[in-house]
Design an enzyme around this catalytic site. Structure first.
Site, mmCIF file in Angstrom:
data_model
loop_
_atom_site.group_PDB
_atom_site.id
_atom_site.type_symbol
_atom_site.label_atom_id
_atom_site.label_comp_id
_atom_site.label_asym_id
_atom_site.label_seq_id
_atom_site.Cartn_x
_atom_site.Cartn_y
_atom_site.Cartn_z
ATOM 1 N N HIS A 86 3.938 5.211 10.919
ATOM 2 C CA HIS A 86 2.569 5.150 11.445
ATOM 3 C C HIS A 86 1.986 6.516 11.749
ATOM 4 O O HIS A 86 0.792 6.627 12.047
ATOM 5 C CB HIS A 86 2.541 4.300 12.724
ATOM 6 C CG HIS A 86 3.028 2.909 12.509
ATOM 7 N ND1 HIS A 86 4.240 2.461 12.973
ATOM 8 C CD2 HIS A 86 2.471 1.873 11.842
ATOM 9 C CE1 HIS A 86 4.408 1.199 12.604
ATOM 10 N NE2 HIS A 86 3.357 0.819 11.921
ATOM 11 N N CYS A 108 3.802 7.559 6.484
ATOM 12 C CA CYS A 108 3.384 7.074 5.167
ATOM 13 C C CYS A 108 2.303 8.009 4.604
ATOM 14 O O CYS A 108 1.365 8.392 5.322
ATOM 15 C CB CYS A 108 2.826 5.656 5.287
ATOM 16 S SG CYS A 108 2.139 5.062 3.728
ATOM 17 N N HIS A 136 -3.150 0.937 18.635
ATOM 18 C CA HIS A 136 -2.152 0.894 17.557
ATOM 19 C C HIS A 136 -1.637 2.317 17.311
ATOM 20 O O HIS A 136 -2.396 3.291 17.364
ATOM 21 C CB HIS A 136 -2.787 0.333 16.278
ATOM 22 C CG HIS A 136 -1.785 0.081 15.176
ATOM 23 N ND1 HIS A 136 -1.325 1.100 14.367
ATOM 24 C CD2 HIS A 136 -1.150 -1.040 14.771
ATOM 25 C CE1 HIS A 136 -0.452 0.598 13.495
ATOM 26 N NE2 HIS A 136 -0.326 -0.702 13.726
ATOM 27 N N GLU A 138 -0.858 4.031 14.745
ATOM 28 C CA GLU A 138 -1.559 4.813 13.716
ATOM 29 C C GLU A 138 -2.896 5.343 14.241
ATOM 30 O O GLU A 138 -3.245 6.516 14.047
ATOM 31 C CB GLU A 138 -1.792 3.947 12.470
ATOM 32 C CG GLU A 138 -2.547 4.692 11.380
ATOM 33 C CD GLU A 138 -2.897 3.803 10.185
ATOM 34 O OE1 GLU A 138 -2.160 2.844 9.900
ATOM 35 O OE2 GLU A 138 -3.930 4.086 9.542
ATOM 36 N N THR A 178 -5.275 2.045 8.098
ATOM 37 C CA THR A 178 -4.880 1.621 6.745
ATOM 38 C C THR A 178 -4.632 0.118 6.623
ATOM 39 O O THR A 178 -4.639 -0.412 5.508
ATOM 40 C CB THR A 178 -3.584 2.342 6.319
ATOM 41 O OG1 THR A 178 -2.590 2.105 7.315
ATOM 42 C CG2 THR A 178 -3.801 3.819 6.131
ATOM 43 N N CYS A 208 -5.012 0.694 2.714
ATOM 44 C CA CYS A 208 -4.060 1.013 1.650
ATOM 45 C C CYS A 208 -3.950 -0.134 0.644
ATOM 46 O O CYS A 208 -4.262 -1.285 0.955
ATOM 47 C CB CYS A 208 -2.702 1.365 2.231
ATOM 48 S SG CYS A 208 -1.733 -0.049 2.706
ATOM 49 N N SER A 236 2.977 -6.347 14.332
ATOM 50 C CA SER A 236 2.682 -5.822 12.994
ATOM 51 C C SER A 236 1.230 -6.125 12.649
ATOM 52 O O SER A 236 0.851 -7.286 12.459
ATOM 53 C CB SER A 236 3.622 -6.466 11.967
ATOM 54 O OG SER A 236 3.100 -6.309 10.674
ATOM 55 N N SER A 237 0.411 -5.070 12.584
ATOM 56 C CA SER A 237 -1.026 -5.247 12.333
ATOM 57 C C SER A 237 -1.260 -5.962 11.003
ATOM 58 O O SER A 237 -2.019 -6.924 10.922
ATOM 59 C CB SER A 237 -1.703 -3.872 12.321
ATOM 60 O OG SER A 237 -3.031 -3.969 11.885
ATOM 61 N N SER A 280 6.162 -4.846 6.560
ATOM 62 C CA SER A 280 7.376 -4.273 7.154
ATOM 63 C C SER A 280 8.512 -5.297 7.248
ATOM 64 O O SER A 280 9.500 -5.077 7.941
ATOM 65 C CB SER A 280 7.055 -3.694 8.539
ATOM 66 O OG SER A 280 6.265 -4.573 9.283
HETATM 67 FE FE1 SF4 Z 1 1.764 2.821 4.108
HETATM 68 FE FE2 SF4 Z 1 0.135 0.766 3.679
HETATM 69 FE FE3 SF4 Z 1 2.727 0.365 4.007
HETATM 70 FE FE4 SF4 Z 1 1.242 1.131 6.104
HETATM 71 S S1 SF4 Z 1 1.090 -0.825 4.974
HETATM 72 S S2 SF4 Z 1 3.262 1.921 5.535
HETATM 73 S S3 SF4 Z 1 -0.215 2.484 5.068
HETATM 74 S S4 SF4 Z 1 1.768 1.493 2.283
#
Ligand code: SF4
Length: 297
Positions: A86, A108, A136, A138, A178, A208, A236-237, A280
């Site tokens: 993050h 990331c 969050h 990030e 993201t 992303c 987990s968003s 994740s």
């Molecule tokens: Fe990277 Fe997107 Fe995975 Fe987050 S969800 S770790 S921004 S690829």
């Protein structure tokens, strides 16, 4: 984006969203962490924040000797620290350097890109509306790039806060976390434009590809099933967004954080069940969920 009919028996059909599960950013962060744990089995790996928002992954790393902390000051001087996928703020980098920590950065690249944009626009004296979830990891990290020039927008209600904070500003840079949904981005963009702001960089490019692809797949899935199960942790968003996207399609949807979570749900009347997992979530857990569902038939 497809759905795959995986299993059909006794009137119940299980369909899975494609793609689902672990993204490249999480996979990369875990590979970095596991390589360190393999190479230095007798040393503690200090992790600033959860490496990824998945309780199963965090528990496994703890069992291998990782320690998770939320303050750099709690890490012994000179120790090795891992920054999560993050990302962290420049202030955290400074604190870590001041303690002479051996920093391993698993941020990331998509998150790092948002940091770079925030730095770049802030250096040009722009004010930035960051669409994302307050608190969050990030978002906290990106705000740290220019705290005086960034305001977080979660919904149109936050536009009023922004007007009060910068009453004379009519032009804003629009960035985003993201892992938000396209809908959230559009709602905030529309609210800002309706309030008279001129927006620079108003596109979805900070969301992303992994987030977007998983959301599109679950949207398609939700149109074809009676119920969607999302395997992912409550913090987990991107997993929570998958639930919301399925519900927006008029489908009932549930977030479960482990395969056993399905045991508490009444799916006896369900004929078509859709499954997906957050970015994740390890695939091994996802397969366990499928096996558990099959046992319920
Ligand atoms: Fe990277 Fe997107 Fe995975 Fe987050 S969800 S770790 S921004 S690829």
């Amino acid at each position: 984006m497809t759905t795959e009919s995986l299993y059909s028996k006794g009137g119940l059909r299980i369909e899975i969203a494609q793609p689902h599960g672990m993204c490249t950013g999480v996979d990369r962060a875990l590979k970095i962490a596991n390589r360190i744990l393999d190479e230095y089995p007798n040393e503690t790996l200090w992790c600033f924040h959860e490496i990824v928002h998945n309780q199963h992954v965090v528990a496994e790393m703890k069992s291998r000797g990782a320690i998770f902390v939320d303050a750099i000051a709690t890490i012994p001087e000179g120790a090795r620290v891992l920054f999560s996928a993050h990302g962290v703020s420049p202030q955290i980098w400074e604190e870590a350097r001041a303690r002479k920590l051996d920093i391993v950065d698993a941020t990331c690249p998509f998150v790092a890109k948002v940091h770079g944009e925030a730095r770049d626009f802030a250096s040009r004296h722009c004010h930035i509306a960051l669409v994302g979830h307050k608190g969050h990891d990030e978002v906290v990290g990106v705000i740290g790039e220019a705290p005086e020039q960034i305001e977080v927008i979660e919904s149109k209600a936050d536009v009023e806060i922004l007007k009060t904070r910068w009453p004379n500003e009519r032009m804003l840079v629009l960035l985003s976390q993201t892992t938000i949904s396209d809908e959230m981005f559009v709602e905030c963009q529309t609210a800002l434009e309706s309030a008279g702001y001129t927006l620079i960089h108003p596109n979805f490019k900070d969301i992303c590809y992994a987030t977007r692809e998983r959301q599109r797949a679950v949207s398609q899935l939700a149109r074809n099933v009676d119920c969607v199960l999302v395997l992912g942790s409550p913090n987990s968003s991107n997993s929570r967004r998958l639930v919301e996207v399925a519900q927006k399609e008029g489908c009932q949807a549930f977030l479960i954080d482990k395969p056993e979570g399905v045991d508490g749900l009444d799916i006896s009347q369900i004929k078509r069940i859709g499954v997906t997992s957050g970015a994740s979530t390890p695939e091994a857990l996802f397969l366990q969920l499928i096996e558990r569902l099959k046992e319920r038939v």
